[in-house]
Scaffold this active site. Structure first.
Site, PDB file in Angstrom:
ATOM      1  N   SER A 200      -0.053 -18.797 -95.262  1.00  0.00           N
ATOM      2  CA  SER A 200       1.341 -18.390 -95.395  1.00  0.00           C
ATOM      3  C   SER A 200       1.500 -17.319 -96.487  1.00  0.00           C
ATOM      4  O   SER A 200       0.864 -16.272 -96.408  1.00  0.00           O
ATOM      5  CB  SER A 200       2.204 -19.625 -95.668  1.00  0.00           C
ATOM      6  OG  SER A 200       3.573 -19.338 -95.513  1.00  0.00           O
ATOM      7  N   ASP A 327       5.753 -19.712 -84.221  1.00  0.00           N
ATOM      8  CA  ASP A 327       5.930 -19.924 -85.658  1.00  0.00           C
ATOM      9  C   ASP A 327       7.356 -19.531 -86.056  1.00  0.00           C
ATOM     10  O   ASP A 327       7.731 -18.367 -85.949  1.00  0.00           O
ATOM     11  CB  ASP A 327       4.914 -19.077 -86.430  1.00  0.00           C
ATOM     12  CG  ASP A 327       4.875 -19.388 -87.916  1.00  0.00           C
ATOM     13  OD1 ASP A 327       5.916 -19.787 -88.479  1.00  0.00           O
ATOM     14  OD2 ASP A 327       3.802 -19.222 -88.527  1.00  0.00           O
ATOM     15  N   HIS A 356       3.854 -23.302 -87.814  1.00  0.00           N
ATOM     16  CA  HIS A 356       3.495 -22.689 -89.096  1.00  0.00           C
ATOM     17  C   HIS A 356       2.546 -23.625 -89.831  1.00  0.00           C
ATOM     18  O   HIS A 356       2.929 -24.712 -90.247  1.00  0.00           O
ATOM     19  CB  HIS A 356       4.751 -22.441 -89.938  1.00  0.00           C
ATOM     20  CG  HIS A 356       4.501 -21.590 -91.150  1.00  0.00           C
ATOM     21  ND1 HIS A 356       4.280 -20.233 -91.073  1.00  0.00           N
ATOM     22  CD2 HIS A 356       4.418 -21.907 -92.467  1.00  0.00           C
ATOM     23  CE1 HIS A 356       4.091 -19.742 -92.285  1.00  0.00           C
ATOM     24  NE2 HIS A 356       4.162 -20.738 -93.151  1.00  0.00           N
TER      25      HIS A 356
END
Length: 395
Positions: A200, A327, A356
């Site tokens: 991320s 996502d 995600h």
């Protein structure tokens, strides 16, 4: 039970003229498998659209039937898979540039040699070495190929105190540079094979570091998972639906509020406590604090500078990107497809499902992206592309 095979196909974007990409993918069965006898990896598809994959792929990824919804996938990956509680050894570091405190957590999974290939892990927005996705990846990397893993915990995260006026962001590279120099020259100077993995926000830091360091980076190869590639598009997507706004936009903003409470009066130059507490979204918070802290007028300006999408064409070392179409935080809209297909150092892997940082597979309820990432990094272990599972660890 399952959707069509075409939807489940893992799509690959890379420069097929680079023979090294072909060799790497041939060694990664969770990334690439021959589709049929009529299409091979050496037969590049002449695509009219940049968003069409480079090659027809035989690999498919299906989540369990109850995780087809990305929100369920994200919740399961974050809260429902069992905690590992892996043992770590912490080193606390103070960056001499401004006195900011960061830390390194070394996973103590076994007895390592002094030159054991080592992975540095960048966690997500307000995470740390305790996160499930971090620990499961480190455990798999060790069990599969004997990698040592070290987590770089950012300022204020994972118990780190606030000792400077600056926090961290995707464009703040002083800390990753400091960590890299400390690890390679002081802590583990005999390690010859270094790898960098980002999750991320950590993957955005990774890419910006790669673009800045160029060939001077000591890392041999990299993996980016759930990268918020185009942060302007990410912001739009976070506000696009009621669920996205409620769960992710406001949820992540609240995480940032909790983190920045540790700064006390250090934030007064940017905003009042009342203004900070009134922020409802990540963009609100970045407009108030992050952008100003790092020299930008607005959050939009910061997002343009921080986005990985602008740097793909300039990356000069090997890197694998793994993202999911569903996502809700890091959508594939705004991806520079053409740049991935023309840069010989990049491979982009896109699955239909995964959410995600989820990517839980129906086969074993474990992370498919972890398997693919470890396979990719393992191709760089042996100079002759002949890896030995037992060379890097002792029992």
């Amino acid at each position: 039970m399952f959707s069509s095979r075409d939807k489940a196909e893992v799509k690959l974007y890379f420069d097929s003229n680079n023979e090294e990409n072909q060799k790497i993918l041939d060694q990664c069965p969770h990334l690439y498998q021959k589709y049929d006898k009529d299409v091979t990896i050496n037969d590049r598809i002449n695509n009219i659209e940049d968003s069409e994959p480079t090659i027809k792929n035989g690999v498919t990824f299906y989540p369990p039937y109850y995780l087809y919804n990305s929100h369920f996938m994200n919740y399961y990956g974050s809260y429902k898979i069992p905690k590992l509680n892996l043992k770590t050894r912490r080193e606390i570091l103070v960056n001499p540039i401004d006195g900011g405190t960061i830390s390194l957590d070394f996973f103590e999974l076994g007895e390592f040699k002094e030159d054991t290939p080592t992975i540095v892990i960048n966690h997500g927005l307000t995470g740390g070495s305790h996160e499930r996705y971090v620990q499961y990846f480190a455990q798999r990397a060790y069990k599969e190929k004997g990698f040592r893993s070290v987590v770089f915990n950012y300022r204020g995260c994972a118990g780190n105190p606030i000792t400077a006026d600056r926090a961290y962001s995707a464009v703040q590279l002083d800390d990753i540079k400091f960590v890299t120099e400390y690890l390679t020259k002081t802590a583990l100077p005999l390690v010859k094979k270094w790898f960098l993995v980002g999750f991320s926000l950590g993957s955005a830091i990774l890419v910006n570091y790669m673009a800045d360091a160029g060939k001077d980076s000591p890392y041999l190869a990299h993996v980016s998972i759930s990268n918020p590639m185009n942060m302007v598009e990410c912001t739009k997507n976070l506000s696009s639906t009621y669920i996205n706004n409620l769960i992710y936009n406001k949820g992540l903003a609240n995480n940032l509020k909790r983190l920045f409470r540790k700064f006390d009066g250090r934030l007064d130059k940017y905003a009042t406590k009342e203004q900070i507490m009134a922020a409802q979204t990540i963009a609100d918070f970045d407009d108030l604090i992050t952008s100003k802290m790092f020299g930008f007028e607005t959050a939009h300006d910061y997002y343009l500078a921080a986005s990985s999408s602008k740097s793909i064409r300039n990356l000069v070392k090997p890197i694998l990107f793994i993202n999911a179409i569903d996502d809700p935080i890091a959508p594939t809209s705004g991806f520079p497809w053409k740049d991935f297909k023309s840069n010989p150092n990049t491979i982009l892997c896109v699955s239909r499902w995964g959410g995600h940082l989820g990517f839980i597979s129906y086969e074993d309820h474990m992370s498919w992206s972890d398997k693919a990432a470890v396979e990719y990094l393992s191709t760089f272990l042996d100079d002759n592309n002949n890896n030995n599972d037992n060379d890097n660890k002792t029992e």
